[in-house]
Design an enzyme around this catalytic site. Structure first.
Site, mmCIF file in Angstrom:
data_model
loop_
_atom_site.group_PDB
_atom_site.id
_atom_site.type_symbol
_atom_site.label_atom_id
_atom_site.label_comp_id
_atom_site.label_asym_id
_atom_site.label_seq_id
_atom_site.Cartn_x
_atom_site.Cartn_y
_atom_site.Cartn_z
ATOM 1 N N PRO A 140 -30.372 -3.080 39.429
ATOM 2 C CA PRO A 140 -31.692 -2.893 38.807
ATOM 3 C C PRO A 140 -31.588 -2.089 37.504
ATOM 4 O O PRO A 140 -30.815 -1.143 37.416
ATOM 5 C CB PRO A 140 -32.482 -2.101 39.852
ATOM 6 C CG PRO A 140 -31.652 -2.053 41.075
ATOM 7 C CD PRO A 140 -30.263 -2.439 40.727
ATOM 8 N N GLU A 141 -32.328 -2.514 36.486
ATOM 9 C CA GLU A 141 -32.384 -1.784 35.214
ATOM 10 C C GLU A 141 -33.817 -1.270 35.036
ATOM 11 O O GLU A 141 -34.622 -1.363 35.961
ATOM 12 C CB GLU A 141 -31.943 -2.724 34.082
ATOM 13 C CG GLU A 141 -30.515 -3.250 34.314
ATOM 14 C CD GLU A 141 -30.027 -4.216 33.249
ATOM 15 O OE1 GLU A 141 -30.486 -4.114 32.098
ATOM 16 O OE2 GLU A 141 -29.190 -5.069 33.577
ATOM 17 N N LYS B 103 -33.225 5.333 35.370
ATOM 18 C CA LYS B 103 -33.272 4.471 36.553
ATOM 19 C C LYS B 103 -33.486 5.270 37.845
ATOM 20 O O LYS B 103 -33.286 4.764 38.939
ATOM 21 C CB LYS B 103 -31.978 3.651 36.639
ATOM 22 C CG LYS B 103 -31.869 2.669 35.476
ATOM 23 C CD LYS B 103 -30.846 1.601 35.719
ATOM 24 C CE LYS B 103 -29.484 1.999 35.257
ATOM 25 N NZ LYS B 103 -28.493 0.936 35.425
ATOM 26 N N ARG C 135 -17.336 -5.519 31.742
ATOM 27 C CA ARG C 135 -18.542 -6.320 31.907
ATOM 28 C C ARG C 135 -18.427 -7.649 31.184
ATOM 29 O O ARG C 135 -17.537 -7.854 30.363
ATOM 30 C CB ARG C 135 -19.768 -5.561 31.379
ATOM 31 C CG ARG C 135 -19.828 -4.113 31.803
ATOM 32 C CD ARG C 135 -19.794 -3.975 33.321
ATOM 33 N NE ARG C 135 -21.007 -4.454 33.942
ATOM 34 C CZ ARG C 135 -22.033 -3.674 34.255
ATOM 35 N NH1 ARG C 135 -21.996 -2.395 33.979
ATOM 36 N NH2 ARG C 135 -23.100 -4.193 34.847
#
Ligand code: ZN
Length: 308
Positions: free
Chosen positions: A2-3, A72, A298
């Site tokens: 989740p961002e 976050k 990434r």
């Protein structure tokens, strides 16, 4: 993972649903995922069961005053000047179930974003903390990978919490100015722009999904070095950050991986992605196949024609 838009979705929903509810009881099935005090969770994990008993007894009888967000991290402000901090990390989920939702869902939830996922009853084997409120409703904290955590701190300890001290500016706040953004980015002149956007000290809450989407809209490739970008390029990126994040919040986040909303439904931002998760598919603007590139650990996705 989740961002900012996903965490904001959870925060807005929980703030609406939990405000003024009083905690009747708490069940902790994974002691290492809860902590008391401002230190890092792994330090507190040593206390084990003793810490769990304190965590539970401190929470009992507290009323939820509000749920808010910093980067976050979710912050539940409770009566008695206590705050419960929660981080979803990779796969954390909150599901709030009251009688009305239970009737609608028959108590069954698809906990991963796949039509093939078998609906499960809560608590599932991945439910690690259960809050029961005085009216019989429940808040379930699920986490398949168990990297998430809940940390209970006193109001006067909040400024000692390391995570909170280290976060960079909120991209949707007035403090996030072009001058400030350009200065922070230029300090990382040797870095690649995608990595720099994902650095929480530069700007809070942007990860793999939204860095890709912001850079597509700015027409800049994710592997570009900061040193190769003009001031105009950086201002274009800066301008796209709030546009993309606000669109994602409106769509209740991107349900890729394990992200689900607090009623078990999915966010719809994924439908609006131009590049993230679309490797090999035609670009929505020019039809060229979306490519990927490894950046650090990434993967960045981009259109080789639309982005320079
Ligand atoms: Zn394109």
């Amino acid at each position: 993972m989740p961002e900012l838009p996903e965490v904001q979705t959870v925060v807005s929903e929980l703030n609406r649903k939990l405000r003024n509810r009083t905690i009747k009881s708490v069940e902790v099935n994974a002691p290492k995922m809860v902590a008391v005090g401002p230190g890092v969770v792994s330090n507190i994990r040593e206390y084990g069961q003793q810490s769990v008993a304190r965590f539970i007894s401190l929470l009992k009888g507290r009323k939820v005053l509000s749920v808010k967000r910093r980067a976050k991290l979710l912050i539940f402000d409770l009566s008695g000047k206590l705050s419960l901090l929660a981080h979803l990390k990779m796969t954390g989920q909150f599901i709030f179930e009251d009688g009305r939702l239970r009737k609608k869902t028959k108590g069954l939830y698809r906990l991963v974003n796949s039509l093939n996922a078998i609906p499960e009853k809560l608590p599932s084997k991945h439910t690690h903390v259960i809050f029961t409120f005085q009216d019989g409703s429940h808040l379930y904290f699920n986490d398949v990978r168990k990297f998430g955590y809940l940390k209970l701190v006193r109001g006067d300890e909040l400024n000692q919490v390391k995570e909170l001290r280290e976060y960079g500016p909120e991209p949707l706040s007035k403090n996030f100015t072009p001058t400030q953004f350009l200065a922070a980015v230029k300090k990382r002149v040797g870095g690649k722009i995608k990595q720099v956007l994902m650095d929480p000290k530069v700007v809070a809450g942007i990860g793999n999904i939204y860095s890709d989407e912001i850079l597509f809209r700015a027409k800049i490739r994710p592997a570009r070095k900061v040193s190769s970008l003009s001031e105009k390029d950086l201002k274009t990126i800066y301008a796209q950050i709030p546009i993309v994040l606000k669109q994602a919040i409106k769509a209740k986040g991107s349900s890729v991986g394990d992200f689900i909303r607090t009623d078990g439904s999915w966010g719809t931002m994924g439908k609006h992605h131009f590049v993230y998760g679309r490797s090999g598919l035609p670009c929505k603007v020019c039809g060229t196949a979306i490519q990927t590139v490894k950046i650090g650990g990434r993967t960045g996705s981009f259109c080789p024609k639309c982005q320079d």
